[in-house]
Write an enzyme that holds these catalytic residues in place. Structure first.
Site, PDB file in Angstrom:
ATOM      1  N   ASP A  20      -7.377  -0.160  -8.079  1.00 31.72           N
ATOM      2  CA  ASP A  20      -6.414   0.264  -7.049  1.00 31.72           C
ATOM      3  C   ASP A  20      -6.150   1.763  -7.122  1.00 31.72           C
ATOM      4  O   ASP A  20      -6.211   2.365  -8.191  1.00 31.72           O
ATOM      5  CB  ASP A  20      -5.102  -0.527  -7.240  1.00 31.72           C
ATOM      6  CG  ASP A  20      -4.203  -0.409  -6.025  1.00 31.72           C
ATOM      7  OD1 ASP A  20      -4.702  -0.143  -4.916  1.00 31.72           O
ATOM      8  OD2 ASP A  20      -2.970  -0.571  -6.198  1.00 31.72           O
ATOM      9  N   ASN A  68      -6.715  -7.695   2.695  1.00 36.68           N
ATOM     10  CA  ASN A  68      -7.204  -6.363   3.072  1.00 36.68           C
ATOM     11  C   ASN A  68      -7.729  -6.297   4.513  1.00 36.68           C
ATOM     12  O   ASN A  68      -7.928  -5.209   5.056  1.00 36.68           O
ATOM     13  CB  ASN A  68      -8.273  -5.864   2.081  1.00 36.68           C
ATOM     14  CG  ASN A  68      -7.717  -5.447   0.732  1.00 36.68           C
ATOM     15  OD1 ASN A  68      -8.380  -5.570  -0.295  1.00 36.68           O
ATOM     16  ND2 ASN A  68      -6.489  -4.923   0.706  1.00 36.68           N
TER      17      ASN A  68
HETATM   18  C1  IPE Z   1      -5.434  -5.177  -4.393  1.00 35.27           C
HETATM   19  O1  IPE Z   1      -5.018  -3.925  -4.001  1.00 35.27           O
HETATM   20  C2  IPE Z   1      -6.784  -5.493  -3.784  1.00 35.27           C
HETATM   21  C3  IPE Z   1      -7.923  -4.743  -4.305  1.00 35.27           C
HETATM   22  C4  IPE Z   1      -7.898  -3.849  -5.250  1.00 35.27           C
HETATM   23  C5  IPE Z   1      -9.181  -5.080  -3.695  1.00 35.27           C
HETATM   24  P1  IPE Z   1      -4.124  -3.675  -2.701  1.00 35.27           P
HETATM   25  O2  IPE Z   1      -3.954  -2.201  -2.618  1.00 35.27           O
HETATM   26  O3  IPE Z   1      -4.705  -4.361  -1.534  1.00 35.27           O
HETATM   27  O4  IPE Z   1      -2.760  -4.398  -3.077  1.00 35.27           O
HETATM   28  P2  IPE Z   1      -1.275  -4.093  -2.580  1.00 35.27           P
HETATM   29  O5  IPE Z   1      -1.305  -4.117  -1.082  1.00 35.27           O
HETATM   30  O6  IPE Z   1      -0.901  -2.753  -3.100  1.00 35.27           O
HETATM   31  O7  IPE Z   1      -0.445  -5.176  -3.180  1.00 35.27           O
HETATM   32  C1  IPE Z   2      -8.099  -0.056  -3.747  1.00 35.17           C
HETATM   33  O1  IPE Z   2      -7.549   1.154  -3.350  1.00 35.17           O
HETATM   34  C2  IPE Z   2      -9.306  -0.448  -2.945  1.00 35.17           C
HETATM   35  C3  IPE Z   2      -9.117  -1.599  -2.076  1.00 35.17           C
HETATM   36  C4  IPE Z   2      -8.021  -2.274  -1.925  1.00 35.17           C
HETATM   37  C5  IPE Z   2     -10.261  -2.015  -1.306  1.00 35.17           C
HETATM   38  P1  IPE Z   2      -6.524   1.244  -2.155  1.00 35.17           P
HETATM   39  O2  IPE Z   2      -7.281   1.461  -0.887  1.00 35.17           O
HETATM   40  O3  IPE Z   2      -5.618   0.069  -2.135  1.00 35.17           O
HETATM   41  O4  IPE Z   2      -5.730   2.560  -2.535  1.00 35.17           O
HETATM   42  P2  IPE Z   2      -4.161   2.803  -2.397  1.00 35.17           P
HETATM   43  O5  IPE Z   2      -3.489   1.687  -3.137  1.00 35.17           O
HETATM   44  O6  IPE Z   2      -3.849   2.777  -0.942  1.00 35.17           O
HETATM   45  O7  IPE Z   2      -3.937   4.129  -3.030  1.00 35.17           O
HETATM   46 MG    MG Z   3      -3.846  -0.321  -3.054  1.00 37.41          MG
END
Ligand code: IPE
Ligand code: IPE
Ligand code: MG
Length: 240
Positions: A20, A68
């Protein structure tokens, strides 16, 4: 970042990672969110190499959640192509390193056919490897996995009094996969976000402040050291 060596007798058998912070990494640099995802590729493969070297047998990464799909269509489209590209760019190298590539998640109509084809190709290519198993959680949700397991039980006609933990486990996406010993989440968020809900019941969890594109094998080793310093009790009273 350099600390005491890892205890080879207590390497976690299964490490799961919520990768993340890509969006915030990009934002901090005035880049588009998708450039943060692109920068995460190096983090992923450096960490996979580190996991192999440390002797981790199962390594699971959360690449795309069932939630997502709520992201802007451009980002979703990018992530679909990006994950396909990752397989195109790395599956053969992983195969040469005896890694078995597997997937956890729903193969529903939203996942483009070309992505599914690449996933099948990578899984087939590496099916007989006996080194580390790299499971990519893609269109994965912990609740969806439990729902799918219950559907499997009902479809089999299993009577209510035969539904127990073993029966549910038999219907998870990978019944043979041991539960994670260690779960790592980057980016400073303290939540599970629907990852491996059943399997994480007794996992040790390490939350790190580093954003995923900055993550390297040394961070994995740090998390393993923290894991090795903990006492797992599984509801018992532990060692005196
Ligand atoms: C969890 O991260 C999903 C992945 C890393 C693929 P998210 O960024 O989607 O989770 P939330 O929305 O912060 O809970
Ligand atoms: C994790 O990084 C990747 C996926 C969830 C696919 P994020 O895209 O959630 O990055 P932040 O949390 O918005 O910084
Ligand atoms: Mg995220």
């Amino acid at each position: 970042m350099v600390g005491p060596a890892l205890d080879p007798a207590r390497i976690p058998r299964h490490v799961a990672v919520v990768m993340d912070g890509n969006g915030r990494w990009a934002q901090q640099r005035g880049l588009r969110r998708t450039e943060g995802h692109a920068a995460g590729e190096k983090a992923l493969f450096d960490t996979v190499e580190g996991a192999i070297d440390a002797g981790v047998r199962w390594f699971t990464v959360y690449a795309f959640s069932t939630e997502n799909w709520r992201r802007p269509p451009d980002e979703v489209r990018y992530l679909m192509g990006f994950n396909k590209g990752i397989l195109e760019r790395h599956a053969e190298d992983l195969h040469a390193r005896d890694v078995r590539i597997d997937f956890a998640g729903r193969r529903d109509w939203r996942v483009p056919r070309g992505v599914l084809r690449r996933m099948d190709w990578a899984a087939d290519l590496t099916r007989h490897n006996s080194g580390m198993t790299l499971t990519i959680a893609f269109n994965y949700g912990g609740r969806a996995e439990i729902v799918d397991a219950v559907r499997g039980l009902v479809a089999e006609g299993v009577p209510a009094d035969k539904v127990d933990e073993k029966a549910i486990r038999r219907h998870l996406y990978h019944p043979e996969m041991p539960d994670p010993d260690l779960m790592i989440r980057t980016s400073g968020e303290f939540r599970i976000s629907n990852f491996l809900l059943w399997e994480l019941a007794y996992s040790e969890i390490v939350f790190l402040d580093v954003l995923w594109p900055d993550f390297r094998r040394e961070h994995l080793f740090d998390a393993i050291r923290e894991y090795q310093a903990r006492e797992r009790r599984f509801g018992g009273v532990g060692s005196p």
